[in-house]
Enzyme design. Structure first.
Site, PDB file in Angstrom:
ATOM      1  N   GLU A 248       0.855  -1.190   0.000  1.00 55.76           N
ATOM      2  CA  GLU A 248       0.000   0.000   0.000  1.00 55.76           C
ATOM      3  C   GLU A 248       0.886   1.233   0.000  1.00 55.76           C
ATOM      4  O   GLU A 248       1.993   1.205   0.532  1.00 55.76           O
ATOM      5  CB  GLU A 248      -0.871   0.034   1.275  1.00 55.76           C
ATOM      6  CG  GLU A 248      -1.889  -1.063   1.350  1.00 55.76           C
ATOM      7  CD  GLU A 248      -2.650  -1.054   2.682  1.00 55.76           C
ATOM      8  OE1 GLU A 248      -2.377  -0.194   3.538  1.00 55.76           O
ATOM      9  OE2 GLU A 248      -3.526  -1.912   2.848  1.00 55.76           O
ATOM     10  N   LYS A 250       2.392   4.436   1.385  1.00 57.16           N
ATOM     11  CA  LYS A 250       2.551   4.889   2.765  1.00 57.16           C
ATOM     12  C   LYS A 250       2.394   6.410   2.765  1.00 57.16           C
ATOM     13  O   LYS A 250       3.266   7.133   2.302  1.00 57.16           O
ATOM     14  CB  LYS A 250       3.920   4.490   3.303  1.00 57.16           C
ATOM     15  CG  LYS A 250       4.091   4.860   4.757  1.00 57.16           C
ATOM     16  CD  LYS A 250       5.386   4.301   5.303  1.00 57.16           C
ATOM     17  CE  LYS A 250       5.478   4.548   6.794  1.00 57.16           C
ATOM     18  NZ  LYS A 250       5.298   5.944   7.156  1.00 57.16           N
ATOM     19  N   ARG A 255      -2.341   9.413  11.556  1.00 58.01           N
ATOM     20  CA  ARG A 255      -3.146   8.198  11.612  1.00 58.01           C
ATOM     21  C   ARG A 255      -4.467   8.497  12.316  1.00 58.01           C
ATOM     22  O   ARG A 255      -4.479   9.114  13.375  1.00 58.01           O
ATOM     23  CB  ARG A 255      -2.379   7.133  12.373  1.00 58.01           C
ATOM     24  CG  ARG A 255      -3.026   5.784  12.318  1.00 58.01           C
ATOM     25  CD  ARG A 255      -2.019   4.746  12.713  1.00 58.01           C
ATOM     26  NE  ARG A 255      -2.525   3.409  12.621  1.00 58.01           N
ATOM     27  CZ  ARG A 255      -1.750   2.339  12.682  1.00 58.01           C
ATOM     28  NH1 ARG A 255      -0.455   2.470  12.810  1.00 58.01           N
ATOM     29  NH2 ARG A 255      -2.260   1.139  12.603  1.00 58.01           N
ATOM     30  N   ARG A 270      -3.502   8.334  16.918  1.00 58.45           N
ATOM     31  CA  ARG A 270      -2.741   7.150  17.288  1.00 58.45           C
ATOM     32  C   ARG A 270      -2.512   7.091  18.795  1.00 58.45           C
ATOM     33  O   ARG A 270      -2.387   6.022  19.372  1.00 58.45           O
ATOM     34  CB  ARG A 270      -1.407   7.189  16.545  1.00 58.45           C
ATOM     35  CG  ARG A 270      -0.547   6.086  16.975  1.00 58.45           C
ATOM     36  CD  ARG A 270       0.626   5.874  16.114  1.00 58.45           C
ATOM     37  NE  ARG A 270       1.574   5.152  16.927  1.00 58.45           N
ATOM     38  CZ  ARG A 270       2.829   5.022  16.654  1.00 58.45           C
ATOM     39  NH1 ARG A 270       3.308   5.553  15.576  1.00 58.45           N
ATOM     40  NH2 ARG A 270       3.609   4.352  17.445  1.00 58.45           N
ATOM     41  N   GLU A 300      -5.010   7.161   7.006  1.00 61.01           N
ATOM     42  CA  GLU A 300      -4.048   8.249   7.219  1.00 61.01           C
ATOM     43  C   GLU A 300      -4.628   9.527   6.603  1.00 61.01           C
ATOM     44  O   GLU A 300      -5.062   9.512   5.448  1.00 61.01           O
ATOM     45  CB  GLU A 300      -2.721   7.861   6.544  1.00 61.01           C
ATOM     46  CG  GLU A 300      -1.576   8.782   6.840  1.00 61.01           C
ATOM     47  CD  GLU A 300      -0.788   8.419   8.108  1.00 61.01           C
ATOM     48  OE1 GLU A 300      -1.201   7.508   8.867  1.00 61.01           O
ATOM     49  OE2 GLU A 300       0.237   9.079   8.336  1.00 61.01           O
ATOM     50  N   PHE A 341      -7.157   2.482   5.161  1.00 54.60           N
ATOM     51  CA  PHE A 341      -6.402   1.260   4.873  1.00 54.60           C
ATOM     52  C   PHE A 341      -6.849   0.041   5.682  1.00 54.60           C
ATOM     53  O   PHE A 341      -6.338  -1.045   5.471  1.00 54.60           O
ATOM     54  CB  PHE A 341      -4.888   1.475   5.009  1.00 54.60           C
ATOM     55  CG  PHE A 341      -4.424   2.012   6.335  1.00 54.60           C
ATOM     56  CD1 PHE A 341      -4.420   1.216   7.459  1.00 54.60           C
ATOM     57  CD2 PHE A 341      -3.955   3.312   6.439  1.00 54.60           C
ATOM     58  CE1 PHE A 341      -3.970   1.698   8.673  1.00 54.60           C
ATOM     59  CE2 PHE A 341      -3.512   3.815   7.662  1.00 54.60           C
ATOM     60  CZ  PHE A 341      -3.517   3.002   8.780  1.00 54.60           C
ATOM     61  N   ARG A 416       3.939  -4.582  17.408  1.00 56.73           N
ATOM     62  CA  ARG A 416       4.806  -4.270  16.280  1.00 56.73           C
ATOM     63  C   ARG A 416       5.426  -5.575  15.801  1.00 56.73           C
ATOM     64  O   ARG A 416       6.021  -6.297  16.586  1.00 56.73           O
ATOM     65  CB  ARG A 416       5.912  -3.309  16.715  1.00 56.73           C
ATOM     66  CG  ARG A 416       6.735  -2.771  15.564  1.00 56.73           C
ATOM     67  CD  ARG A 416       7.901  -1.932  16.050  1.00 56.73           C
ATOM     68  NE  ARG A 416       7.515  -0.711  16.743  1.00 56.73           N
ATOM     69  CZ  ARG A 416       7.101   0.395  16.142  1.00 56.73           C
ATOM     70  NH1 ARG A 416       6.978   0.432  14.833  1.00 56.73           N
ATOM     71  NH2 ARG A 416       6.788   1.453  16.851  1.00 56.73           N
ATOM     72  N   LYS A 422       7.286  -1.467   7.010  1.00 57.59           N
ATOM     73  CA  LYS A 422       7.378  -0.184   6.315  1.00 57.59           C
ATOM     74  C   LYS A 422       8.664  -0.129   5.519  1.00 57.59           C
ATOM     75  O   LYS A 422       9.709  -0.597   5.955  1.00 57.59           O
ATOM     76  CB  LYS A 422       7.260   0.979   7.292  1.00 57.59           C
ATOM     77  CG  LYS A 422       8.158   0.933   8.484  1.00 57.59           C
ATOM     78  CD  LYS A 422       7.713   1.954   9.526  1.00 57.59           C
ATOM     79  CE  LYS A 422       8.592   1.860  10.746  1.00 57.59           C
ATOM     80  NZ  LYS A 422       8.118   2.656  11.871  1.00 57.59           N
TER      81      LYS A 422
HETATM   82  P1  ATP Z   1       5.523   3.680  13.981  1.00 54.84           P
HETATM   83  O1  ATP Z   1       4.099   4.092  13.707  1.00 54.84           O
HETATM   84  O2  ATP Z   1       5.883   2.413  13.254  1.00 54.84           O
HETATM   85  O3  ATP Z   1       5.897   3.698  15.416  1.00 54.84           O
HETATM   86  P2  ATP Z   1       6.360   6.236  13.087  1.00 54.84           P
HETATM   87  O4  ATP Z   1       5.352   6.884  13.953  1.00 54.84           O
HETATM   88  O5  ATP Z   1       7.729   6.815  13.011  1.00 54.84           O
HETATM   89  O6  ATP Z   1       6.504   4.700  13.365  1.00 54.84           O
HETATM   90  P3  ATP Z   1       6.301   5.685  10.378  1.00 54.84           P
HETATM   91  O7  ATP Z   1       7.631   5.063  10.536  1.00 54.84           O
HETATM   92  O8  ATP Z   1       6.232   6.832   9.453  1.00 54.84           O
HETATM   93  O9  ATP Z   1       5.677   6.191  11.697  1.00 54.84           O
HETATM   94  O10 ATP Z   1       5.290   4.532   9.890  1.00 54.84           O
HETATM   95  C1  ATP Z   1       4.117   4.081  10.446  1.00 54.84           C
HETATM   96  C2  ATP Z   1       2.919   4.980  10.190  1.00 54.84           C
HETATM   97  O11 ATP Z   1       2.634   5.111   8.800  1.00 54.84           O
HETATM   98  C3  ATP Z   1       1.605   4.428  10.700  1.00 54.84           C
HETATM   99  O12 ATP Z   1       1.458   4.596  12.075  1.00 54.84           O
HETATM  100  C4  ATP Z   1       0.577   5.216   9.919  1.00 54.84           C
HETATM  101  O13 ATP Z   1       0.302   6.422  10.586  1.00 54.84           O
HETATM  102  C5  ATP Z   1       1.303   5.563   8.644  1.00 54.84           C
HETATM  103  N1  ATP Z   1       0.733   4.973   7.413  1.00 54.84           N
HETATM  104  C6  ATP Z   1       0.678   5.610   6.221  1.00 54.84           C
HETATM  105  N2  ATP Z   1       0.148   4.840   5.278  1.00 54.84           N
HETATM  106  C7  ATP Z   1      -0.185   3.661   5.853  1.00 54.84           C
HETATM  107  C8  ATP Z   1      -0.775   2.451   5.379  1.00 54.84           C
HETATM  108  N3  ATP Z   1      -1.129   2.290   4.110  1.00 54.84           N
HETATM  109  N4  ATP Z   1      -0.950   1.449   6.279  1.00 54.84           N
HETATM  110  C9  ATP Z   1      -0.592   1.588   7.573  1.00 54.84           C
HETATM  111  N5  ATP Z   1      -0.022   2.713   8.074  1.00 54.84           N
HETATM  112  C10 ATP Z   1       0.191   3.739   7.237  1.00 54.84           C
END
Ligand code: ATP
Length: 585
Positions: A248, A250, A255, A270, A300, A341, A416, A422
Site C-alpha cells: 500500500e 505509505k 493516523r 494514534r 491516514e 487502509f 509491532r 514499512k
Molecule cells: P511507527 O508508527 O511504526 O511507530 P512512526 O510513527 O515513526 O513509526 P512511520 O515510521 O512513518 O511512523 O510509519 C508508520 C505509520 O505510517 C503508521 O502509524 C501510519 O500512521 C502511517 N501509514 C501511512 N500509510 C499507511 C498504510 N497504508 N498502512 C498503515 N499505516 C500507514
C-alpha cells in the site's frame, strides 16, 4: 480502602527503576484492593481518572494548584510559588508545606480511595462559571485531610505529573501476575490493546477472572491500540519475508481511527485522543463515503492542495488545535483526505481476527470514494520488479514509501511485528539551500484561484543539451498580490505550444518560453517518473523532483534562465542527501 496505602506503594515505586520490582510492588498493592475499587486504583496509578481516550485530563494549571496548596496550609500564594520555582515539583512542595503546618485541622478525616477519586473526578470535569473556584476548593479540601506523603501524590496527580515511571505494560504484568499466571499475560495485554482501558481490564479480572476478559470486545467509542510495523531496508527483504503480499502507499500524515455509528462519528489519533473536533471535513466525508451503519475504519489523513492535487506537508494541519472558527477556516484552506487502509469492525462484528484480505474486502465494499475519503492505493505483488515500479509510483504521488502487509495477517492491536513492514525511501535529508528554477508552464487555478494559476511548472537547466527539464509544480509561497499578478507578469512569455528547448511529460494549460527565474525552497529531492530533470541518471525512466517546493518570494530577475540551477547541480545535491543520510544511519 485508605488512600494512604496507595501513597505508600507510590513511595516504593518511585524509589526503584527496575520493572520487576515495580511489578512486585503493584502485585502486593492490587492484592489488597477491594474488587470494586481496583479500576480507580489503576487509573490513579496511571495518573488519571479516566482512560486516555475519554479525553478528560486532570492537568490543572500549576498556578491554580499553588493557590490550592496555599489555601490548605494558610500560607501566601507567593511563598508556595517561590518554593515551586525552587524545586520544580509541586508534589514535594505540597508535602513540605504540610509537614511545616503548625495547626492541624479539627475536621480532618482520613482520605479513602473513594473520596479522593470522587474529588479528582469532579476537578477534572467541572466546567463553566465558578468552576475555577470549585476546583480550587476541592483541592484545598483534599489537602486539608491529607498526610504530607499523600499530599505529594495528590498535588502531582492534579497537575498531571505523577513521576512514578510506571509504564502501562508494567501494570499489565502486575494484573496478570495478580489474577492469573505469567503465561496468561498475553491475554491480559490483548484485552488492554482492544479496549485501551486498563481500569476496565482490572475490574473485569477482579470480578470474573481471566475468562471474563472474553467479554471485553472491540467497541464503537472506545479506540483500539494501533497495530505497528517493523522496518526493512530493501524490497527484496520485504518479499523474501512475506512472499506474495499487499503493498500500500505509505501516506505521510496523521493516523486516524474513525468510529462510525448511525448518529455519531468519532475520530481518534494514534495516541487514542479524541480528535473529532479537529477534522470536520473527515467527519462530513465519512458520512458520504461509508455505506455501513456501524464501522471502525483506520486510515491516514493527508492535506491535499486543491490546485495541484499534490500532497502538502503535514505541518499545514498539525496546528489545528485552536478555536472552532480557526479549525473551520483551516479545514477550508487545507482540507485533508482520509486514505482508509483498514476496517476493524463492521455492523457489530469484530474483524480484527480475520485476515488482511477479508478486512480489505470489507473496506472496499463499504467505501464509496469521495474527495474527503479514499481507499489507500494497494497492489498485490509477488515480483520484485512490480514492487519497485509501485514504489516509484508511490513516491511520485508524494508518498513516503510503501507499507507491505502479509495477506493473511490479523490486526494485532498494539503490536509491532513483521506482518506489516514499512519501506521508506532511503533519503530524507533536507535540502539545505534554495534553488532557482525556470517557469516553463502554468496550470489554471480552481476555486479561490480561478482567474489565475493554481501552479507553475518549473524546470532546471541542462547545460549539456541546452534544454530545460521539469522538476516540480510550484503552487505555494505566493501572496495574493503576486498570485493574481502572475498571468499579467508572465503573459509576454506565453506560447501556444511547448518551447523547443523545454522537455516535459506534463502538459500545462499555458506554456511559457524559458525566461522567468524564481527562487524556490524545497524539502528534499526525490525520484519521480513524472519529471524529466536528470532522467535516467538515478533510475531508468525516472527523473528528479523537488518535494514540497515553495516560492521564497524572490524573483531572480538578475538571472537568465541559463543561470538557473542546473540539472547537474541538482544531481549533486541528491547525491549529497544520500550521503548525509547514510552517515546519519
Ligand atoms: P511507527 O508508527 O511504526 O511507530 P512512526 O510513527 O515513526 O513509526 P512511520 O515510521 O512513518 O511512523 O510509519 C508508520 C505509520 O505510517 C503508521 O502509524 C501510519 O500512521 C502511517 N501509514 C501511512 N500509510 C499507511 C498504510 N497504508 N498502512 C498503515 N499505516 C500507514
Amino acid at each position: 480502602m485508605r488512600y494512604a496505602t496507595l501513597a505508600q506503594a507510590y513511595g516504593k515505586l518511585e524509589a526503584t527503576t527496575k520493572r520487576l520490582e515495580m511489578t512486585d510492588i503493584l502485585v502486593a498493592l492490587f492484592r489488597e484492593v477491594p474488587k470494586e475499587e481496583i479500576d480507580k486504583v489503576v487509573y490513579l496509578t496511571q495518573g488519571r481518572v479516566f482512560p486516555d481516550y475519554a479525553g478528560i485530563e486532570l492537568g490543572l494549571a500549576e498556578k491554580l494548584a499553588i493557590r490550592g496548596i496555599a489555601r490548605a496550609t494558610a500560607r501566601p500564594d507567593e511563598a508556595i510559588g517561590a518554593a515551586w520555582k525552587a524545586s520544580g515539583d509541586l508534589g514535594l512542595v505540597a508535602e513540605e508545606q504540610l509537614r511545616a503546618r503548625t495547626q492541624t485541622t479539627l475536621s480532618s478525616e482520613p482520605l479513602t480511595i473513594e473520596t479522593v477519586y470522587a474529588s479528582l473526578k469532579e476537578i477534572a470535569t467541572t466546567a463553566g462559571t465558578g468552576s475555577q473556584e470549585r476546583k480550587l476548593q476541592l483541592l484545598a479540601d483534599l489537602l486539608n485531610d491529607a498526610t504530607p506523603e499523600e499530599a505529594r501524590y495528590l498535588a502531582r496527580t492534579v497537575v498531571g505529573k505523577m513521576r512514578l515511571g510506571v509504564a502501562d505494560m508494567t501494570i499489565v504484568d502486575a494484573l496478570a501476575a495478580t489474577h492469573a499466571t505469567k503465561e496468561d499475560r498475553d491475554r491480559v495485554e490483548r484485552a488492554y490493546n482492544v479496549s485501551s482501558d486498563l481500569g476496565e481490564v482490572a475490574a473485569v479480572l477482579a470480578r470474573d477472572g481471566l475468562d471474563g476478559l472474553g467479554a471485553l470486545h472491540l467497541g464503537r467509542g472506545r479506540p483500539i491500540r494501533a497495530m505497528l510495523a517493523e522496518r526493512l531496508e530493501t524490497l527484496e527483504e520485504v518479499l523474501e519475508r512475506l512472499g506474495e503480499c499487499a503493498l500500500e502507499y505509505k501516506y505521510d500524515g496523521l493516523r486516524v481511527q474513525a468510529h462510525v455509528g448511525p448518529d455519531r462519528i468519532q475520530l481518534f489519533s494514534r495516541q487514542l485522543e479524541d480528535i473529532t473536533g479537529q477534522f470536520p471535513e473527515i467527519v462530513a466525508g465519512l458520512r458520504d463515503a461509508l455505506r455501513a451503519k456501524e464501522a471502525i475504519v483506520e486510515g491516514e489523513a493527508v492535506p491535499v492542495d486543491a490546485n495541484t492535487g499534490e500532497f502538502l506537508p503535514f505541518q499545514e494541519v498539525s496546528r489545528r488545535r485552536g478555536r472552532k472558527t480557526d479549525v473551520d477556516r483551516m479545514a477550508q484552506d487545507f482540507p485533508v483526505t482520509l486514505f482508509a487502509f483498514d476496517c476493524l469492525l463492521l455492523e457489530g462484528e469484530d474483524l480484527t481476527t480475520r485476515g488482511y484480505r477479508d478486512r480489505r474486502g470489507a473496506l472496499e465494499r463499504i467505501l464509496r470514494e469521495t474527495d474527503g475519503v479514499r481507499l489507500a492505493t494497494m497492489r498485490t505483488v509477488r515480483e520484485l520488479l512490480d514492487a519497485e515500479s509501485f514504489f516509484d509510483e508511490a513516491l511520485q504521488k508524494g508518498c513516503e514509501g510503501l507499507m507491505a502487509k502479509s495477506l493473511d495477517s490479523t490486526y494485532d492491536a498494539g503490536a509491532r511485528g513483521y506482518q506489516w513492514i514499512k519501506f521508506k525511501k532511503e533519503y530524507s535529508a533536507e535540502m539545505s539551500d534554495t534553488i532557482d528554477l525556470v517557469v516553463v508552464g502554468a496550470f489554471a487555478g480552481r476555486g479561490r484561484r480561478a482567474g489565475t494559476y493554481g501552479a507553475l511548472l518549473m524546470a532546471a537547466y541542462d547545460a549539456e543539451t541546452d534544454v530545460f527539464r521539469t522538476t516540480c509544480k510550484l503552487g505555494t509561497g505566493f501572496d495574493d498580490a503576486t498570485l493574481f499578478g502572475l498571468p499579467e507578469r508572465l503573459r509576454p512569455h506565453a506560447r501556444e505550444e511547448r518551447h523547443a528547448r523545454v522537455e516535459s511529460k506534463l502538459t500545462p494549460d499555458t506554456w511559457f518560453e524559458p525566461a522567468v527565474v524564481l527562487e524556490v525552497r524545497g524539502a528534499e529531492l526525490t525520484v519521480s517518473p513524472v519529471h524529466t530533470c536528470a532522467r535516467d541518471a538515478v533510475r531508468p525512466g525516472a527523473g528528479l523532483a523537488v518535494r514540497f517546493p515553495r516560492f521564497t518570494g524572490r524573483w531572480r530577475d538578475d538571472k537568465r534562465p541559463e543561470d538557473a540551477t542546473s540539472q547537474k547541480e541538482l544531481l549533486g545535491m541528491y547525491a549529497g542527501q544520500l550521503k548525509a543520510v547514510r552517515k546519519a544511519a
